[in-house]
Design an enzyme around this catalytic site. Sequence first.
Site, PDB file in Angstrom:
ATOM      1  N   CYS A  47      -6.865  -9.066   2.520  1.00  0.00           N
ATOM      2  CA  CYS A  47      -7.925  -8.225   3.099  1.00  0.00           C
ATOM      3  C   CYS A  47      -9.207  -8.961   3.448  1.00  0.00           C
ATOM      4  CB  CYS A  47      -8.259  -7.087   2.148  1.00  0.00           C
ATOM      5  SG  CYS A  47      -7.007  -5.824   2.126  1.00  0.00           S
ATOM      6  N   GLY A  83      -9.482 -15.245  -1.210  1.00  0.00           N
ATOM      7  CA  GLY A  83      -8.308 -15.201  -0.333  1.00  0.00           C
ATOM      8  C   GLY A  83      -7.757 -13.797  -0.319  1.00  0.00           C
ATOM      9  N   VAL A 118       0.840  -1.208   0.000  1.00  0.00           N
ATOM     10  CA  VAL A 118       0.000   0.000   0.000  1.00  0.00           C
ATOM     11  C   VAL A 118       0.873   1.255   0.000  1.00  0.00           C
ATOM     12  CG1 VAL A 118      -1.665   1.378   1.332  1.00  0.00           C
ATOM     13  CG2 VAL A 118      -2.002  -1.068   1.107  1.00  0.00           C
TER      14      VAL A 118
HETATM   15  C1  UDX Z   1      -9.773  -6.546  -1.855  1.00  0.00           C
HETATM   16  C2  UDX Z   1     -10.748  -5.384  -2.095  1.00  0.00           C
HETATM   17  O1  UDX Z   1     -11.392  -5.566  -3.368  1.00  0.00           O
HETATM   18  C3  UDX Z   1     -10.026  -4.056  -2.018  1.00  0.00           C
HETATM   19  O2  UDX Z   1     -10.972  -2.992  -2.136  1.00  0.00           O
HETATM   20  C4  UDX Z   1      -9.309  -3.943  -0.655  1.00  0.00           C
HETATM   21  O3  UDX Z   1      -8.547  -2.755  -0.591  1.00  0.00           O
HETATM   22  C5  UDX Z   1      -8.395  -5.138  -0.450  1.00  0.00           C
HETATM   23  O4  UDX Z   1      -9.135  -6.361  -0.598  1.00  0.00           O
HETATM   24  P1  UDX Z   1      -7.880  -7.793  -3.241  1.00  0.00           P
HETATM   25  O5  UDX Z   1      -7.741  -8.666  -2.044  1.00  0.00           O
HETATM   26  O6  UDX Z   1      -6.654  -7.240  -3.865  1.00  0.00           O
HETATM   27  O7  UDX Z   1      -8.806  -6.533  -2.912  1.00  0.00           O
HETATM   28  O8  UDX Z   1      -8.616  -8.639  -4.376  1.00  0.00           O
HETATM   29  P2  UDX Z   1     -10.062  -8.760  -5.033  1.00  0.00           P
HETATM   30  O9  UDX Z   1      -9.937  -8.565  -6.483  1.00  0.00           O
HETATM   31  O10 UDX Z   1     -11.070  -7.982  -4.331  1.00  0.00           O
HETATM   32  O11 UDX Z   1     -10.329 -10.329  -4.809  1.00  0.00           O
HETATM   33  C6  UDX Z   1     -10.325 -10.920  -3.506  1.00  0.00           C
HETATM   34  C7  UDX Z   1     -10.603 -12.402  -3.600  1.00  0.00           C
HETATM   35  O12 UDX Z   1     -11.934 -12.636  -4.000  1.00  0.00           O
HETATM   36  C8  UDX Z   1      -9.726 -13.151  -4.620  1.00  0.00           C
HETATM   37  O13 UDX Z   1      -9.334 -14.380  -4.051  1.00  0.00           O
HETATM   38  C9  UDX Z   1     -10.649 -13.376  -5.788  1.00  0.00           C
HETATM   39  O14 UDX Z   1     -10.318 -14.539  -6.529  1.00  0.00           O
HETATM   40  C10 UDX Z   1     -11.989 -13.546  -5.089  1.00  0.00           C
HETATM   41  N1  UDX Z   1     -13.137 -13.186  -5.920  1.00  0.00           N
HETATM   42  C11 UDX Z   1     -13.342 -11.909  -6.311  1.00  0.00           C
HETATM   43  C12 UDX Z   1     -14.073 -14.167  -6.243  1.00  0.00           C
HETATM   44  O15 UDX Z   1     -13.924 -15.336  -5.882  1.00  0.00           O
HETATM   45  N2  UDX Z   1     -15.169 -13.793  -6.967  1.00  0.00           N
HETATM   46  C13 UDX Z   1     -15.403 -12.530  -7.379  1.00  0.00           C
HETATM   47  O16 UDX Z   1     -16.438 -12.292  -8.021  1.00  0.00           O
HETATM   48  C14 UDX Z   1     -14.450 -11.542  -7.048  1.00  0.00           C
END
Ligand code: UDX
Length: 440
Positions: free
Chosen positions: A263, A260, A23
């Site tokens: 966050c 996963g 970040v």
């Molecule tokens: C997330 C939040 O989106 C972001 O706003 C915050 O600052 C940090 O956490 P991030 O962890 O980088 O961001 O990834 P993100 O794209 O949100 O995906 C998180 C997880 O959810 C991934 O494992 C992804 O594979 C899963 N996911 C996401 C799904 O399984 N289905 C979806 O429709 C979207």
Amino acid sequence: MPEPTGNRGTGKAPVGVIGAGWVGLVTAACFAELGHEVYARDVVSEKVEALKRGEVGIHEPGLAELVQRNRDRLHFTTRIEEVLDAARLLFVCVDTPPTYSGDADLSRVRAVVEDLPAASDHVLVMKSTVPPGTGETIRRELGGSGYVSCPEFLKEGTAVEDFMHPDRVVVGAAPEHSASADAVAALYEPLGGEIVRTDISSAEMIKLASNAYLATRISFINEIANVCEEVGADVGEVARGMGLDQRIGPSFLRPGIGFGGSCFPKDVSALKLLAGNSGYHFQLLNSVIEVNELQKRRVVSKLTRHLGSLVGRRIALLGLAFKPETDDMREASSLVLSARLRGEGAEVIAFDPVAMENARDLLPGVEMRDTALEALENADAAVLVTEWPEFREIEWARAAKRMNRPLIIDGRNFLDAELLEASGFVCEGIGRPTGSSGTE
Ligand code: UDX
């Protein structure tokens, strides 16, 4: 205190960044790109030395280029004094990992507060995710310094893009620090997203509630997918039909083998605990967590349905990172899945385009291969764990011949099932009848 010295006559406020992790580095590089002198401090001297040489060390698209391009404006240091002398606004970007109890470990945030001189007019701008209520406590402790909560919504893999084009920027402050909040809002103004001005605790809560809600949507669509498998419906069609309802919208309705990352799992647990600590039982979030845990394990039963016992079976995992375009392994579904497969007696072979180095120590007994095709060699089944675009380019007909049994479980409904089947594969996705094509 004398006026900070860092703006070199550009007229743009110099920015301090405490903690040059993912970040912090994105924040520093993007503010530098916007024309600010940025003074970033990290306690790890090797990291600081590498950053001074322009070496970024994390996989985040566009970040290395941004750091290179703005090297003149980016000043990395281990010395907090250097940052305090140069900048008034201090973006706190230290990590707040979960402790054994699941509560956030705030020791690094506390260390920053303690580093501030007693009579200072610096402003702490909290980007680190802290439990609601933390900011108010710190604000009361701080002498002259201001406190602004400015939670981070960046996604790994698109962080630079997200920073430059925010949906919204949340700026929370107490009324007596409204001038500090104005200064923070002004930094983000050129980016065009809506600025949400609010109080500190609400700002902190917006962050946790947003992540918990998005995680809830994923667990919801995963459960819908599981029901689709029972009734012969296709979750891709269901999500498409649902997403067109403007009240619902299409995003975060992609089913898979669980969410996963650094966050979602942490923030869902943090919110559940926060509620619990104040006597409120947040039932829904318990289910969100449980569904996610079970979803990672469902792949094992899909495999046993095709293969019977997994003892001695060779299973290839395509992708290890928690999502594409990152080398981050935190809470990745591959961790649970590979442990489960090994527990069932399977041999696990894996390939990931960028996360293998980070994964090696976390996946004992899992063998890594240099290419996807090598990982598929003699495998009894493949599981697509992370939807890296390059997996669509695999020569699947060739892969089918090299595998012991051309079976693939597409854990992200990412591959073209028709093409795979034409190449001789048996292909099973998540929440859709076997034999239907990919959703994207
Ligand atoms: C997330 C939040 O989106 C972001 O706003 C915050 O600052 C940090 O956490 P991030 O962890 O980088 O961001 O990834 P993100 O794209 O949100 O995906 C998180 C997880 O959810 C991934 O494992 C992804 O594979 C899963 N996911 C996401 C799904 O399984 N289905 C979806 O429709 C979207």
